[in-house]
Design a protein around this motif. Structure first.
Motif, PDB file in Angstrom:
ATOM      1  N   THR A 166     -89.197  36.781  -3.249  1.00  0.00           N
ATOM      2  CA  THR A 166     -89.610  38.120  -3.646  1.00  0.00           C
ATOM      3  C   THR A 166     -90.977  38.403  -3.044  1.00  0.00           C
ATOM      4  O   THR A 166     -91.837  37.522  -3.011  1.00  0.00           O
ATOM      5  CB  THR A 166     -89.689  38.208  -5.178  1.00  0.00           C
ATOM      6  OG1 THR A 166     -88.387  37.975  -5.711  1.00  0.00           O
ATOM      7  CG2 THR A 166     -90.168  39.561  -5.635  1.00  0.00           C
ATOM      8  N   MET A 194     -94.141  41.377  -3.176  1.00  0.00           N
ATOM      9  CA  MET A 194     -94.677  42.559  -3.830  1.00  0.00           C
ATOM     10  C   MET A 194     -95.344  43.434  -2.770  1.00  0.00           C
ATOM     11  O   MET A 194     -96.144  42.936  -1.967  1.00  0.00           O
ATOM     12  CB  MET A 194     -95.678  42.178  -4.912  1.00  0.00           C
ATOM     13  CG  MET A 194     -95.115  41.219  -5.958  1.00  0.00           C
ATOM     14  SD  MET A 194     -93.647  41.811  -6.777  1.00  0.00           S
ATOM     15  CE  MET A 194     -94.358  42.937  -7.947  1.00  0.00           C
ATOM     16  N   ARG A 239     -99.030  38.710  -5.731  1.00  0.00           N
ATOM     17  CA  ARG A 239     -97.714  38.247  -6.181  1.00  0.00           C
ATOM     18  C   ARG A 239     -97.514  38.388  -7.685  1.00  0.00           C
ATOM     19  O   ARG A 239     -96.389  38.417  -8.172  1.00  0.00           O
ATOM     20  CB  ARG A 239     -97.463  36.805  -5.742  1.00  0.00           C
ATOM     21  CG  ARG A 239     -98.407  35.801  -6.345  1.00  0.00           C
ATOM     22  CD  ARG A 239     -98.144  34.397  -5.782  1.00  0.00           C
ATOM     23  NE  ARG A 239     -99.103  33.454  -6.284  1.00  0.00           N
ATOM     24  CZ  ARG A 239     -98.984  32.788  -7.417  1.00  0.00           C
ATOM     25  NH1 ARG A 239     -97.923  32.959  -8.155  1.00  0.00           N
ATOM     26  NH2 ARG A 239     -99.919  31.947  -7.804  1.00  0.00           N
ATOM     27  N   ASP A 283     -97.652  43.822 -11.389  1.00  0.00           N
ATOM     28  CA  ASP A 283     -96.496  44.393 -12.077  1.00  0.00           C
ATOM     29  C   ASP A 283     -95.935  45.550 -11.264  1.00  0.00           C
ATOM     30  O   ASP A 283     -96.693  46.412 -10.819  1.00  0.00           O
ATOM     31  CB  ASP A 283     -96.902  44.910 -13.457  1.00  0.00           C
ATOM     32  CG  ASP A 283     -97.260  43.790 -14.418  1.00  0.00           C
ATOM     33  OD1 ASP A 283     -96.626  42.722 -14.348  1.00  0.00           O
ATOM     34  OD2 ASP A 283     -98.160  43.993 -15.249  1.00  0.00           O
ATOM     35  N   PRO A 284     -94.612  45.589 -11.079  1.00  0.00           N
ATOM     36  CA  PRO A 284     -94.014  46.714 -10.367  1.00  0.00           C
ATOM     37  C   PRO A 284     -94.238  48.023 -11.125  1.00  0.00           C
ATOM     38  O   PRO A 284     -94.238  48.042 -12.354  1.00  0.00           O
ATOM     39  CB  PRO A 284     -92.525  46.371 -10.328  1.00  0.00           C
ATOM     40  CG  PRO A 284     -92.445  44.914 -10.612  1.00  0.00           C
ATOM     41  CD  PRO A 284     -93.624  44.588 -11.459  1.00  0.00           C
ATOM     42  N   TYR A 333     -94.067  47.940  -5.515  1.00  0.00           N
ATOM     43  CA  TYR A 333     -92.628  47.703  -5.457  1.00  0.00           C
ATOM     44  C   TYR A 333     -92.376  46.206  -5.331  1.00  0.00           C
ATOM     45  O   TYR A 333     -93.114  45.501  -4.640  1.00  0.00           O
ATOM     46  CB  TYR A 333     -91.998  48.411  -4.257  1.00  0.00           C
ATOM     47  CG  TYR A 333     -92.023  49.918  -4.377  1.00  0.00           C
ATOM     48  CD1 TYR A 333     -91.027  50.594  -5.057  1.00  0.00           C
ATOM     49  CD2 TYR A 333     -93.059  50.650  -3.813  1.00  0.00           C
ATOM     50  CE1 TYR A 333     -91.051  51.975  -5.165  1.00  0.00           C
ATOM     51  CE2 TYR A 333     -93.093  52.029  -3.923  1.00  0.00           C
ATOM     52  CZ  TYR A 333     -92.091  52.683  -4.603  1.00  0.00           C
ATOM     53  OH  TYR A 333     -92.117  54.040  -4.722  1.00  0.00           O
ATOM     54  N   GLU A 334     -91.315  45.736  -5.969  1.00  0.00           N
ATOM     55  CA  GLU A 334     -90.885  44.347  -5.854  1.00  0.00           C
ATOM     56  C   GLU A 334     -89.674  44.314  -4.933  1.00  0.00           C
ATOM     57  O   GLU A 334     -88.641  44.915  -5.244  1.00  0.00           O
ATOM     58  CB  GLU A 334     -90.522  43.811  -7.237  1.00  0.00           C
ATOM     59  CG  GLU A 334     -90.056  42.379  -7.232  1.00  0.00           C
ATOM     60  CD  GLU A 334     -89.778  41.861  -8.630  1.00  0.00           C
ATOM     61  OE1 GLU A 334     -89.645  40.641  -8.766  1.00  0.00           O
ATOM     62  OE2 GLU A 334     -89.692  42.665  -9.577  1.00  0.00           O
ATOM     63  N   THR A 365     -86.799  42.217  -3.545  1.00  0.00           N
ATOM     64  CA  THR A 365     -86.096  40.992  -3.925  1.00  0.00           C
ATOM     65  C   THR A 365     -85.150  40.540  -2.823  1.00  0.00           C
ATOM     66  O   THR A 365     -84.837  41.289  -1.901  1.00  0.00           O
ATOM     67  CB  THR A 365     -85.288  41.224  -5.216  1.00  0.00           C
ATOM     68  OG1 THR A 365     -84.335  42.266  -4.988  1.00  0.00           O
ATOM     69  CG2 THR A 365     -86.196  41.621  -6.372  1.00  0.00           C
ATOM     70  N   GLU A 403     -87.876  48.203  -8.090  1.00  0.00           N
ATOM     71  CA  GLU A 403     -87.296  46.963  -7.571  1.00  0.00           C
ATOM     72  C   GLU A 403     -86.325  47.346  -6.470  1.00  0.00           C
ATOM     73  O   GLU A 403     -85.392  48.117  -6.685  1.00  0.00           O
ATOM     74  CB  GLU A 403     -86.577  46.201  -8.678  1.00  0.00           C
ATOM     75  CG  GLU A 403     -86.058  44.862  -8.202  1.00  0.00           C
ATOM     76  CD  GLU A 403     -85.421  44.051  -9.329  1.00  0.00           C
ATOM     77  OE1 GLU A 403     -84.279  43.615  -9.141  1.00  0.00           O
ATOM     78  OE2 GLU A 403     -86.080  43.859 -10.364  1.00  0.00           O
TER      79      GLU A 403
END
Length: 70
Positions: A3, A5, A19, A22-23, A33-34, A36, A62
């Motif tokens: 993942t 960030m 890292r 928080d998104p 934005y995260e 993944t 996400e």
């Protein structure tokens, strides 16, 4: 898979976020934005470069790596 960030500043600058961020919207005008499911072997810089060509949604923070443009 990993993942990454990503932070998109209000003026459009796209950069790697911490890292542990928080998104979602920050206290400023940025959005974190995260991303993944990033394939192994790709760096955060690779993800940032692909994210720059992406029209990020304003209501979802996400993003699957497969959604990013090639």
């Amino acid at each position: 898979m990993s993942t990454v960030m990503i932070k998109v500043a209000g003026e459009g600058l796209v950069a790697k976020a911490h890292r542990l961020a928080d998104p979602g919207p920050t206290s400023g005008s940025s959005i974190v934005y995260e991303v993944t499911d990033v394939p192994e072997g790709l760096s955060a810089d690779d993800v940032v470069a692909r994210f720059k060509g992406f029209a990020a949604p304003q209501d979802r923070y996400e993003i699957a790596f497969s959604e990013l443009p090639a």
